[in-house]
Design an enzyme around this catalytic site. Structure first.
Site, PDB file in Angstrom:
ATOM      1  N   ASN A   1     -23.573  13.310   6.187  1.00  0.00           N
ATOM      2  CA  ASN A   1     -22.739  14.500   5.997  1.00  0.00           C
ATOM      3  C   ASN A   1     -23.485  15.771   6.377  1.00  0.00           C
ATOM      4  O   ASN A   1     -24.716  15.775   6.388  1.00  0.00           O
ATOM      5  CB  ASN A   1     -22.324  14.572   4.527  1.00  0.00           C
ATOM      6  CG  ASN A   1     -21.078  13.749   4.275  1.00  0.00           C
ATOM      7  OD1 ASN A   1     -20.142  13.775   5.067  1.00  0.00           O
ATOM      8  ND2 ASN A   1     -21.076  13.021   3.166  1.00  0.00           N
TER       9      ASN A   1
ATOM     10  N   CYS B   1     -16.071   8.163   7.643  1.00  0.00           N
ATOM     11  CA  CYS B   1     -15.933   8.629   6.264  1.00  0.00           C
ATOM     12  C   CYS B   1     -15.039   7.649   5.522  1.00  0.00           C
ATOM     13  O   CYS B   1     -14.172   7.021   6.129  1.00  0.00           O
ATOM     14  CB  CYS B   1     -15.298  10.011   6.275  1.00  0.00           C
ATOM     15  SG  CYS B   1     -14.956  10.645   4.638  1.00  0.00           S
TER      16      CYS B   1
ATOM     17  N   TYR C   1     -10.502  16.443  -0.863  1.00  0.00           N
ATOM     18  CA  TYR C   1     -11.273  17.671  -0.637  1.00  0.00           C
ATOM     19  C   TYR C   1     -10.388  18.907  -0.430  1.00  0.00           C
ATOM     20  O   TYR C   1     -10.860  20.034  -0.564  1.00  0.00           O
ATOM     21  CB  TYR C   1     -12.206  17.502   0.563  1.00  0.00           C
ATOM     22  CG  TYR C   1     -13.366  16.572   0.275  1.00  0.00           C
ATOM     23  CD1 TYR C   1     -14.540  17.062  -0.289  1.00  0.00           C
ATOM     24  CD2 TYR C   1     -13.282  15.216   0.531  1.00  0.00           C
ATOM     25  CE1 TYR C   1     -15.599  16.216  -0.575  1.00  0.00           C
ATOM     26  CE2 TYR C   1     -14.341  14.359   0.252  1.00  0.00           C
ATOM     27  CZ  TYR C   1     -15.505  14.867  -0.294  1.00  0.00           C
ATOM     28  OH  TYR C   1     -16.545  14.040  -0.587  1.00  0.00           O
TER      29      TYR C   1
HETATM   30  P1  NAD Z   1     -29.904   9.223  -0.242  1.00  0.00           P
HETATM   31  O1  NAD Z   1     -30.312  10.447  -0.937  1.00  0.00           O
HETATM   32  O2  NAD Z   1     -30.068   7.927  -0.914  1.00  0.00           O
HETATM   33  O3  NAD Z   1     -30.644   9.182   1.173  1.00  0.00           O
HETATM   34  C1  NAD Z   1     -30.678   8.013   1.946  1.00  0.00           C
HETATM   35  C2  NAD Z   1     -32.055   7.847   2.537  1.00  0.00           C
HETATM   36  O4  NAD Z   1     -32.285   8.780   3.605  1.00  0.00           O
HETATM   37  C3  NAD Z   1     -33.207   8.077   1.546  1.00  0.00           C
HETATM   38  O5  NAD Z   1     -33.849   6.845   1.280  1.00  0.00           O
HETATM   39  C4  NAD Z   1     -34.090   9.086   2.248  1.00  0.00           C
HETATM   40  O6  NAD Z   1     -35.465   8.863   2.050  1.00  0.00           O
HETATM   41  C5  NAD Z   1     -33.681   8.924   3.688  1.00  0.00           C
HETATM   42  N1  NAD Z   1     -34.037   9.996   4.612  1.00  0.00           N
HETATM   43  C6  NAD Z   1     -34.112  11.327   4.397  1.00  0.00           C
HETATM   44  N2  NAD Z   1     -34.476  11.959   5.516  1.00  0.00           N
HETATM   45  C7  NAD Z   1     -34.616  11.009   6.480  1.00  0.00           C
HETATM   46  C8  NAD Z   1     -34.963  11.030   7.857  1.00  0.00           C
HETATM   47  N3  NAD Z   1     -35.271  12.164   8.479  1.00  0.00           N
HETATM   48  N4  NAD Z   1     -35.009   9.853   8.532  1.00  0.00           N
HETATM   49  C9  NAD Z   1     -34.730   8.688   7.911  1.00  0.00           C
HETATM   50  N5  NAD Z   1     -34.394   8.607   6.623  1.00  0.00           N
HETATM   51  C10 NAD Z   1     -34.337   9.758   5.914  1.00  0.00           C
HETATM   52  O7  NAD Z   1     -28.430   9.448   0.229  1.00  0.00           O
HETATM   53  P2  NAD Z   1     -27.053   8.710  -0.027  1.00  0.00           P
HETATM   54  O8  NAD Z   1     -26.460   9.280  -1.244  1.00  0.00           O
HETATM   55  O9  NAD Z   1     -27.175   7.270   0.125  1.00  0.00           O
HETATM   56  O10 NAD Z   1     -26.245   9.297   1.194  1.00  0.00           O
HETATM   57  C11 NAD Z   1     -26.801   9.222   2.495  1.00  0.00           C
HETATM   58  C12 NAD Z   1     -26.043  10.089   3.446  1.00  0.00           C
HETATM   59  O11 NAD Z   1     -24.764   9.548   3.710  1.00  0.00           O
HETATM   60  C13 NAD Z   1     -25.802  11.512   2.963  1.00  0.00           C
HETATM   61  O12 NAD Z   1     -25.903  12.398   4.050  1.00  0.00           O
HETATM   62  C14 NAD Z   1     -24.403  11.449   2.428  1.00  0.00           C
HETATM   63  O13 NAD Z   1     -23.790  12.700   2.435  1.00  0.00           O
HETATM   64  C15 NAD Z   1     -23.771  10.504   3.393  1.00  0.00           C
HETATM   65  N6  NAD Z   1     -22.585   9.776   2.939  1.00  0.00           N
HETATM   66  C16 NAD Z   1     -21.506   9.878   3.720  1.00  0.00           C
HETATM   67  C17 NAD Z   1     -20.357   9.197   3.428  1.00  0.00           C
HETATM   68  C18 NAD Z   1     -19.172   9.404   4.313  1.00  0.00           C
HETATM   69  O14 NAD Z   1     -18.052   9.305   3.866  1.00  0.00           O
HETATM   70  N7  NAD Z   1     -19.401   9.750   5.573  1.00  0.00           N
HETATM   71  C19 NAD Z   1     -20.301   8.367   2.289  1.00  0.00           C
HETATM   72  C20 NAD Z   1     -21.454   8.267   1.514  1.00  0.00           C
HETATM   73  C21 NAD Z   1     -22.597   8.961   1.849  1.00  0.00           C
HETATM   74  C1  G6P Z   2     -17.081  10.512  -0.603  1.00  0.00           C
HETATM   75  C2  G6P Z   2     -17.239  11.196   0.709  1.00  0.00           C
HETATM   76  C3  G6P Z   2     -18.633  11.150   1.188  1.00  0.00           C
HETATM   77  C4  G6P Z   2     -19.563  11.698   0.147  1.00  0.00           C
HETATM   78  C5  G6P Z   2     -19.403  10.942  -1.145  1.00  0.00           C
HETATM   79  C6  G6P Z   2     -20.210  11.580  -2.258  1.00  0.00           C
HETATM   80  O1  G6P Z   2     -15.909  10.938  -1.115  1.00  0.00           O
HETATM   81  O2  G6P Z   2     -16.378  10.705   1.691  1.00  0.00           O
HETATM   82  O3  G6P Z   2     -18.697  11.836   2.401  1.00  0.00           O
HETATM   83  O4  G6P Z   2     -20.890  11.583   0.587  1.00  0.00           O
HETATM   84  O5  G6P Z   2     -18.090  10.888  -1.544  1.00  0.00           O
HETATM   85  O6  G6P Z   2     -20.391  10.653  -3.269  1.00  0.00           O
HETATM   86  P1  G6P Z   2     -21.508  10.872  -4.381  1.00  0.00           P
HETATM   87  O7  G6P Z   2     -21.430   9.668  -5.240  1.00  0.00           O
HETATM   88  O8  G6P Z   2     -22.806  11.007  -3.631  1.00  0.00           O
HETATM   89  O9  G6P Z   2     -21.150  12.137  -5.075  1.00  0.00           O
HETATM   90 MN    MN Z   3     -16.923  11.493   3.665  1.00  0.00          MN
END
Ligand code: NAD
Ligand code: G6P
Ligand code: MN
Ligand code: MN
Length: 432
Positions: free
Chosen positions: A147, A169, A252
């Site tokens: 994100n 997403c 959202y």
């Molecule tokens: P998290 O905090 O667990 O991070 C995941 C990993 O990324 C961590 O282990 C961290 O060390 C690593 N990291 C940080 N910088 C890095 C880099 N430069 N290179 C490689 N690894 C790196 O995060 P999360 O809660 O699992 O979410 C991960 C990402 O996915 C976030 O950006 C979040 O917003 C996104 N996300 C998106 C969706 C979606 O709908 N698109 C859904 C869930 C999460």
């Molecule tokens: C989902 C979104 C993701 C977002 C996540 C946050 O609704 O599509 O883009 O990263 O929620 O979930 P969290 O558990 O990290 O608040």
């Molecule tokens: Mn999303």
């Protein structure tokens, strides 16, 4: 065999991805899965990576799981690269949420000032990653979850030569599942025409067994308690607003159409249990305690407490359809190419698309309803200016992005928040 690389492999969502690949092994034979992280994430990578290995072993499949801190080693000849990293980890997200609240502005991971700063931290890294892709795996597809996924996709499309990117997403799939639940039918019988931007997407039409049931569904929707992702307060919509809109907003949209109530709710929650990042820090601790258990060899149900639940299922379906050229319809973030008339051709949109081995082909809708067209264009302008600020490190461009965001009340407050956040995040903003 297929080679998958996941950047940000230490994420607590990784078991869901692994489960998705195991389930689809017959049509999507993954031979190698490389989980990549950075030194700060090494401990998480090892815990979740070992769980991934146990899951694969239990399934009895010849999927090799590799754990590494060397991104370039991992990327060599990859077929699909998924990105799920968080620059600055949850501590940075907590600042994105806390600082705007001090100014009575929504503090949120992907919207308003928080979304801007997550983009400023993330975009330089994703542009480095695509440089590696050009060199090490030029035929790979990049499936980005990181994100703000819409802004990140926009930045790659406009500020690199890499076109093989799809942003993903879990919001559209969750809307579809929510509709099926309300209708008490299997999700496969429901189809929704999605169009808009990431976290700014609308369900324009709902079909059950191919029949358009939109007005009836909207009527039904207004009679039920709201259901939304775990990270968004499920404050009910005004029934008459939904009927007038004639389309399904995403969770959202509450930050825009219910700004006052959402801000009030955020302020209360921040004071009581903490902001979402602070709640997630605790949830993550609990998840990783579970993941450490050497007897655990499945994705634990507790993962569903995260807002992104089921997002990896969307990823695995997407990769499966691309690999097998299935030409089914899935909602993804891709280049608009005229699909939405009022958005530039070369911009990223989130839209129902036909998924082919040459990438997604967005289905043309004509245009968005006039009532929402302007807001969608405004958010797209915000994303473009924000991406430019991330690439150039130009202060005035960043101020412009902050000020034109619809969640900011004034240029003055925008500047105050910008200055405080630039200072708070400076270690992750080398371009400024
Ligand atoms: P998290 O905090 O667990 O991070 C995941 C990993 O990324 C961590 O282990 C961290 O060390 C690593 N990291 C940080 N910088 C890095 C880099 N430069 N290179 C490689 N690894 C790196 O995060 P999360 O809660 O699992 O979410 C991960 C990402 O996915 C976030 O950006 C979040 O917003 C996104 N996300 C998106 C969706 C979606 O709908 N698109 C859904 C869930 C999460
Ligand atoms: C989902 C979104 C993701 C977002 C996540 C946050 O609704 O599509 O883009 O990263 O929620 O979930 P969290 O558990 O990290 O608040
Ligand atoms: Mn999303
Ligand atoms: Mn450029």
């Amino acid at each position: 065999g297929i080679k998958i690389v996941t950047i940000g492999g230490g994420s607590s969502y990784t078991p869901e991805l692994v489960e998705g690949f195991i389930k689809r092994y017959d049509s999507l034979p993954v031979r190698e899965l490389w989980l990549v992280d950075i030194p700060e994430g090494e401990e998480k990578l090892n815990i979740v990576g070992n769980l991934a290995k146990r899951m694969v072993k239990k399934a009895g499949l010849p999927i090799e799981v590799h754990l590494t801190l060397d991104r370039r080693e991992a990327l060599k000849d990859a077929d699909f690269v998924t990105t799920q990293f968080r620059v600055g980890l949850l501590a940075a997200r907590a600042k994105d949420e806390r600082i705007p609240l001090k100014y009575n502005v929504i503090g949120q991971e992907t919207n308003g000032p928080g979304g801007l700063f997550k983009g400023l931290r993330t975009i330089p890294i994703i542009l480095d990653i695509v440089k590696d892709l050009e060199e090490l795996c030029p035929n790979a597809w990049l499936i980005n979850f990181t994100n703000p996924a819409g802004m990140v996709t926009e930045a790659v499309l406009r500020h690199s030569n890499w076109k093989r990117i799809v942003g993903l997403c879990n919001v559209p799939i969750s809307i579809q599942m929510g509709i099926a639940k309300l209708l008490e039918v299997e999700a496969s019988r429901v189809h929704v025409d999605f169009a808009g931007l990431n976290h700014m997407v609308f369900g324009l039409n709902v079909y059950l067994d191919g029949k358009n049931i939109t007005p009836d569904f909207l009527e039904k929707m207004t009679k039920h308690k709201s259901d939304t992702m775990k990270n968004i307060a499920a404050i009910d919509w005004e029934p008459d607003f939904i009927k007038a809109l004639g389309a399904i907003p995403c969770g959202y949209h509450r930050y825009y159409y219910k700004q006052a109530e959402m801000l009030q709710n955020e302020l209360e929650e921040a004071a009581e249990q903490g902001t979402r990042a602070e709640v997630v820090q605790q949830l993550e601790k609990e998840l990783f305690e579970l993941y450490k258990d050497e007897h655990l060899d499945i994705k634990p149900p507790q993962l569903e407490k995260r807002g992104g639940a089921y997002y990896s299922d969307a990823a695995c379906s997407l990769i499966d359809s691309m690999y097998n050229d299935r030409r089914d319809i899935q909602p993804v973030n891709t280049i608009n190419n005229g699909a939405i008339a009022s958005i530039p051709d070369e911009s990223a949109v989130e839209i129902s698309s036909i998924i082919t081995k040459e990438g997604p082909k967005p289905i043309t809708i004509g245009d968005l309803p006039v009532a929402v067209r302007g807001l969608v264009q405004q958010i797209k302008s915000f994303e473009r200016v924000a991406a430019e600020a991330a690439v150039t490190g130009n202060y005035h461009t960043a101020l412009l992005a902050m000020t034109i965001n619809p969640l900011l009340p004034s240029d003055k407050v925008a500047k105050q928040i910008l200055d405080e956040m630039l200072e708070a995040h400076k270690e992750h903003l080398p371009q400024f």
